[in-house]
Design a protein around this motif. Structure first.
Motif, PDB file in Angstrom:
ATOM      1  N   ARG A  89      48.572   1.337   6.755  1.00 24.41           N
ATOM      2  CA  ARG A  89      47.800   2.558   6.806  1.00 24.41           C
ATOM      3  C   ARG A  89      47.473   2.621   5.011  1.00 24.41           C
ATOM      4  NH1 ARG A  89      50.724   7.244   8.656  1.00 24.41           N
ATOM      5  NH2 ARG A  89      52.292   5.933   7.726  1.00 24.41           N
ATOM      6  N   SER A  90      46.459   3.003   4.642  1.00 21.94           N
ATOM      7  CA  SER A  90      45.956   3.299   3.369  1.00 21.94           C
ATOM      8  C   SER A  90      47.056   4.515   2.840  1.00 21.94           C
ATOM      9  CB  SER A  90      44.589   3.775   3.308  1.00 21.94           C
ATOM     10  OG  SER A  90      44.592   5.075   3.871  1.00 21.94           O
ATOM     11  N   TYR A 130      46.496   7.246   1.292  1.00 20.03           N
ATOM     12  CA  TYR A 130      45.992   8.509   1.426  1.00 20.03           C
ATOM     13  C   TYR A 130      46.243   8.842   2.776  1.00 20.03           C
ATOM     14  CZ  TYR A 130      41.535   6.429   2.913  1.00 20.03           C
ATOM     15  OH  TYR A 130      40.422   5.955   3.578  1.00 20.03           O
ATOM     16  N   THR A 181      44.667  10.132  -4.867  1.00 21.18           N
ATOM     17  CA  THR A 181      45.125   9.878  -3.332  1.00 21.18           C
ATOM     18  C   THR A 181      45.261  11.002  -2.622  1.00 21.18           C
ATOM     19  OG1 THR A 181      46.035   7.553  -3.959  1.00 21.18           O
ATOM     20  CG2 THR A 181      46.759   8.514  -2.268  1.00 21.18           C
ATOM     21  N   HIS A 231      42.159  12.657  -1.516  1.00 16.09           N
ATOM     22  CA  HIS A 231      41.605  12.134  -0.187  1.00 16.09           C
ATOM     23  C   HIS A 231      42.616  12.628   0.857  1.00 16.09           C
ATOM     24  CE1 HIS A 231      39.196   8.685  -1.845  1.00 16.09           C
ATOM     25  NE2 HIS A 231      39.071   9.602  -2.892  1.00 16.09           N
ATOM     26  N   GLU A 289      38.466   9.724   6.910  1.00 16.41           N
ATOM     27  CA  GLU A 289      39.072   8.422   6.543  1.00 16.41           C
ATOM     28  C   GLU A 289      37.816   7.309   5.834  1.00 16.41           C
ATOM     29  OE1 GLU A 289      42.346   6.125   8.004  1.00 16.41           O
ATOM     30  OE2 GLU A 289      43.380   7.999   8.884  1.00 16.41           O
ATOM     31  N   ILE A 290      37.013   7.286   6.936  1.00 15.32           N
ATOM     32  CA  ILE A 290      35.779   6.490   6.307  1.00 15.32           C
ATOM     33  C   ILE A 290      34.992   7.141   5.222  1.00 15.32           C
ATOM     34  CG2 ILE A 290      33.479   5.900   7.465  1.00 15.32           C
ATOM     35  CD1 ILE A 290      34.852   5.487  10.026  1.00 15.32           C
ATOM     36  N   ALA A 301      36.324   9.237   3.021  1.00 16.29           N
ATOM     37  CA  ALA A 301      37.200   9.037   1.646  1.00 16.29           C
ATOM     38  C   ALA A 301      37.059   7.425   0.963  1.00 16.29           C
ATOM     39  CB  ALA A 301      38.496   9.351   1.998  1.00 16.29           C
ATOM     40  N   ALA A 302      36.867   6.571   2.002  1.00 13.64           N
ATOM     41  CA  ALA A 302      36.770   5.351   1.608  1.00 13.64           C
ATOM     42  C   ALA A 302      35.393   4.865   1.182  1.00 13.64           C
ATOM     43  CB  ALA A 302      37.221   4.067   2.972  1.00 13.64           C
ATOM     44  N   LEU A 312      35.344   6.200  -2.463  1.00 14.54           N
ATOM     45  CA  LEU A 312      35.984   5.450  -3.306  1.00 14.54           C
ATOM     46  C   LEU A 312      34.907   4.058  -3.632  1.00 14.54           C
ATOM     47  CD1 LEU A 312      38.449   4.651  -4.754  1.00 14.54           C
ATOM     48  CD2 LEU A 312      39.398   3.516  -2.770  1.00 14.54           C
ATOM     49  N   ILE A 313      34.374   3.668  -2.512  1.00 12.61           N
ATOM     50  CA  ILE A 313      33.571   2.401  -2.789  1.00 12.61           C
ATOM     51  C   ILE A 313      32.467   2.710  -3.552  1.00 12.61           C
ATOM     52  CG2 ILE A 313      31.817   0.979  -1.601  1.00 12.61           C
ATOM     53  CD1 ILE A 313      33.857   0.963   0.698  1.00 12.61           C
TER      54      ILE A 313
END
Length: 118
Positions: free
Chosen positions: A9-10, A12, A50, A53, A95-96, A98-99, A102-103
């Motif tokens: 898992r990430s 965060y 982190t 997030h 989670e998507i 937050a990702a 970040l992207i």
């Protein structure tokens, strides 16, 4: 608890899961103020971003609330928390989100770098 680099898992997600477990177990109670981002980051051995997030995920799930200038608190009437084996759709969407943020941040930096090239 520190974040494990061996966990798939990430970071965060690990932080969010740990805080979620503490709320479910009653170690963090309704209305209780959470430590600040810097202190949480130090405790988990991660960057403040982190922690932000992770808190975004819990906020989207309705487990915590933030008050400008006061801090972040466990929600006074948090929704029931499902078991670890059944992650919620809201958690996955958070989670998507937050990702994606970040992207987007990395893409912005890359575009700035490319623009500065001769």
């Amino acid at each position: 608890m520190t974040v494990s680099p061996d966990d798939p898992r990430s970071a965060y997600a690990q932080v969010a899961d740990d805080l979620r477990r503490q709320i479910a177990a009653g170690r963090l109670t309704a209305g209780q103020r959470l430590d600040g981002n810097a202190k949480l980051a130090e405790r988990y051995g991660v960057a403040a971003m982190t922690v932000r997030h992770a808190l975004d995920i819990l906020r989207d799930e309705g487990l915590i609330v933030s008050q400008q200038g006061r801090g972040t608190f466990v929600a006074s009437d948090p929704p029931s928390i499902e078991t670890e084996a059944a992650p919620t759709l809201a958690s996955e969407l958070a989670e998507i989100k937050a990702a994606l943020a970040l992207i987007n941040s990395r893409l912005d930096r890359l575009e700035e770098h490319v623009a500065d090239l001769p």
